[in-house]
Design a protein around this motif. Structure first.
Motif, short mmCIF file in Angstrom:
data_model
loop_
_atom_site.label_atom_id
_atom_site.label_comp_id
_atom_site.label_asym_id
_atom_site.label_seq_id
_atom_site.Cartn_x
_atom_site.Cartn_y
_atom_site.Cartn_z
N TYR A 88 0.82 -1.21 0.00
CA TYR A 88 0.00 0.00 0.00
C TYR A 88 0.85 1.26 0.00
O TYR A 88 0.63 2.17 -0.80
CB TYR A 88 -0.92 0.01 1.21
N TRP A 91 4.19 1.66 -3.15
CA TRP A 91 3.94 1.93 -4.56
C TRP A 91 3.09 3.17 -4.76
O TRP A 91 2.21 3.48 -3.94
CB TRP A 91 3.27 0.73 -5.24
N HIS A 96 0.33 0.81 -8.38
CA HIS A 96 -0.88 0.02 -8.09
C HIS A 96 -1.59 -0.38 -9.38
O HIS A 96 -2.16 -1.47 -9.47
CB HIS A 96 -1.82 0.82 -7.20
N THR A 99 0.12 -3.34 -10.74
CA THR A 99 -0.29 -4.55 -10.00
C THR A 99 -1.65 -5.04 -10.48
O THR A 99 -1.84 -6.25 -10.70
CB THR A 99 -0.35 -4.25 -8.49
N TYR A 200 -10.45 -3.16 -7.60
CA TYR A 200 -9.19 -3.73 -7.13
C TYR A 200 -9.45 -4.97 -6.28
O TYR A 200 -8.84 -6.03 -6.49
CB TYR A 200 -8.42 -2.68 -6.33
N PRO A 213 -5.95 -2.71 -1.23
CA PRO A 213 -5.65 -1.34 -1.66
C PRO A 213 -5.63 -0.32 -0.53
O PRO A 213 -5.69 0.87 -0.80
CB PRO A 213 -6.80 -1.05 -2.64
#
Length: 480
Positions: A88, A91, A96, A99, A200, A213
């Motif tokens: 969390y 990045w 994100h 990912t 997400y 997230p």
């Protein structure tokens, strides 16, 4: 003859060289489907390692160390969920996004993804490309041996299977997003933040990855049974496998038309789900750090949630390090089994366990063949199942010994995290975040071998398949 008088070779055009490169890639897709598939995964990992190494991918604008970038790339593409950094805070929003895209690409499966790229290169889904895709739904095809076309997905249906893979991924994640968004709003999440967190979470549940997230993970939602149930549903749909989804979409609830693979997958999945929940309920009911302070309903629900997540989901509402040692062993066993074949889950797969259990049962009954639901399971399937378990156990043992020697950490913590890596689960006792670089590389290799599959890996390493035109005399050693 002087250089001036020597006839000059005609220069080849750029287009001609591009055509040669294109032909070489097309030949590669047909020469060795398994090795091509593994190569695709390696290429994707290299690409995402480069992306994670970019300064714009990190929150502080600095270059992420190579070991951490590589490990995150492997964990993302292999849809594992383990990390050596705080996913969390480390990045940036761009990281994100990397990912999110990586787990959806990795969820397509090593062989299914290779099939799609092979289709793009060859411009048509030929026999070889169909063999690649069919291998993801039937590992026996990776060996090139005789395969009964009645098993799982037939070659003629591979095109439909690929369409099912793409459509099911989009539709299921979209439905999960629609269900999760109001749940996040009800939990007090900002509407704009929920627009990102809902898809997400949907992607991480369906791909069985388990990344979160937000800073606190699922801890703020530990009492939100609707949200946790939606996540469990996403994990279940992702773990049963695309061939099962294909069968259910085609035959609905007409059980008599289901393939043996579908029946074994669903039955074994449900049995392990309830057995795991019962085990966690019994072992953790008096643990004040986990379920001991909860009432009967909360303890029961959290036991089922933990059972589902240890199979492959990777989400957690309680720290794994707070579980009793006996619960860690149960969790390790569930993780090692994993989910269904050709799914977003890892492990040795539930059908492998089902086939071996049926073989043991048949041997105990003195039967000459292994049978289930009016079908006979041939001996080559049993040998592949045994090989998968043997290779999986070997990989886990070697990785555990190596990492334990490097870190000198308690063996139960090492074993739990190694099995989580091999089975691409993503649960951790906290050990993975503390690993030194040499152990990080070992763990990354374990994730890769667990994701591409022991059968695919063995087929990729094998140089050629030789046919033996004679048989040796029989002699029976004493076994047992």
């Amino acid at each position: 003859m002087t250089a001036e008088s020597r006839p000059s070779r005609p220069r080849r055009s750029v287009r001609s060289r591009l055509y040669d490169l294109w032909d070489a890639l097309r030949d590669l897709t047909t020469a060795s489907p398994a090795r091509f598939a593994v190569g695709i995964f390696v290429l994707l990992i290299m690409i995402f390692t480069g992306l994670y190494s970019l300064p714009i991918a990190s929150a502080d604008g600095r270059v992420t160390p190579f070991a951490d970038a590589l490990f995150t790339a492997v964990s993302t593409i292999c849809v594992t969920g383990l990390s050596t950094v705080n996913m969390y805070s480390h990045w940036s929003p761009i990281g994100h996004v990397f990912t999110y895209l990586g787990v959806n690409v990795g969820a397509l499966g090593v062989l299914t993804l290779a099939s799609i790229l092979g289709l793009v290169i060859s411009k048509r889904l030929g026999l070889r490309a169909k063999l690649i895709a069919a291998g993801d739904s039937n590992p026996l095809r990776a060996h090139g041996g005789p395969v009964n076309e009645g098993q799982t997905v037939r070659l003629g249906e591979v095109g439909q299977l690929l369409a099912t893979v793409a459509l099911s991924t989009l539709i299921i994640e979209a439905c999960l997003t629609v269900l999760l968004y109001p749940a996040l709003l009800a939990a007090g999440i900002d509407p704009l933040a929920a627009l990102w967190e809902a898809p997400y979470y949907a992607a991480m549940s369906f791909t069985n990855t388990g990344f979160v997230p937000n800073a606190d993970g699922l801890t703020p939602f530990a009492d939100d049974y609707f949200l946790l149930t939606v996540l469990m549903a996403g994990v279940f749909l992702g773990s049963i496998g695309f061939p099962v989804i294909f069968t259910l979409a085609r035959h609905k609830w007409h059980v008599r038309y289901w393939s043996l693979h579908t029946k074994l997958t669903l039955i074994t999945t449900v049995v392990l789900f309830f057995a795991g929940a019962a085990a966690f309920l019994i072992l953790e009911v008096n643990n004040p750090k986990t379920f001991g302070s909860m009432d009967a309903w909360d303890t029961t629900f959290q036991s089922f949630f933990l059972s589902a997540m240890t199979r492959s989901g990777g989400f957690s509402t309680v720290p794994m390090d707070d579980l009793h040692g006996s619960s860690l062993v149960v969790g390790s066993m569930l993780m090692f089994v994993g989910g269904g074949s050709a799914s977003t889950a890892g492990g040795i797969k539930v059908t492998t366990l089902a086939v071996l259990a049926l073989a043991v049962f048949s041997e105990a009954k003195g039967r000459q063949s292994v049978e289930a639901f009016g079908r006979r399971i041939p001996s080559d399937v049993q040998r592949v199942a045994l090989s998968v378990v043997a290779w999986g156990a070997t990989i886990v043992a070697l990785s555990t010994i190596t990492i334990a020697q490097i870190t000198q950490a308690p063996i139960e913590r090492v074993l739990f995290d190694v099995i989580s890596a091999f089975a691409t689960v993503g649960l951790s006792t906290g050990l993975t975040a503390e690993l030194p670089d040499p152990a990080i590389y070992v763990m990354a290799l374990t994730m890769f071998m667990g994701r591409v599959g022991t059968v695919t890996l063995a087929a990729a390493v094998a140089a050629t398949s030789r046919s033996q035109l004679y048989s040796l005399p029989v002699e029976r050693p004493i076994v047992g």
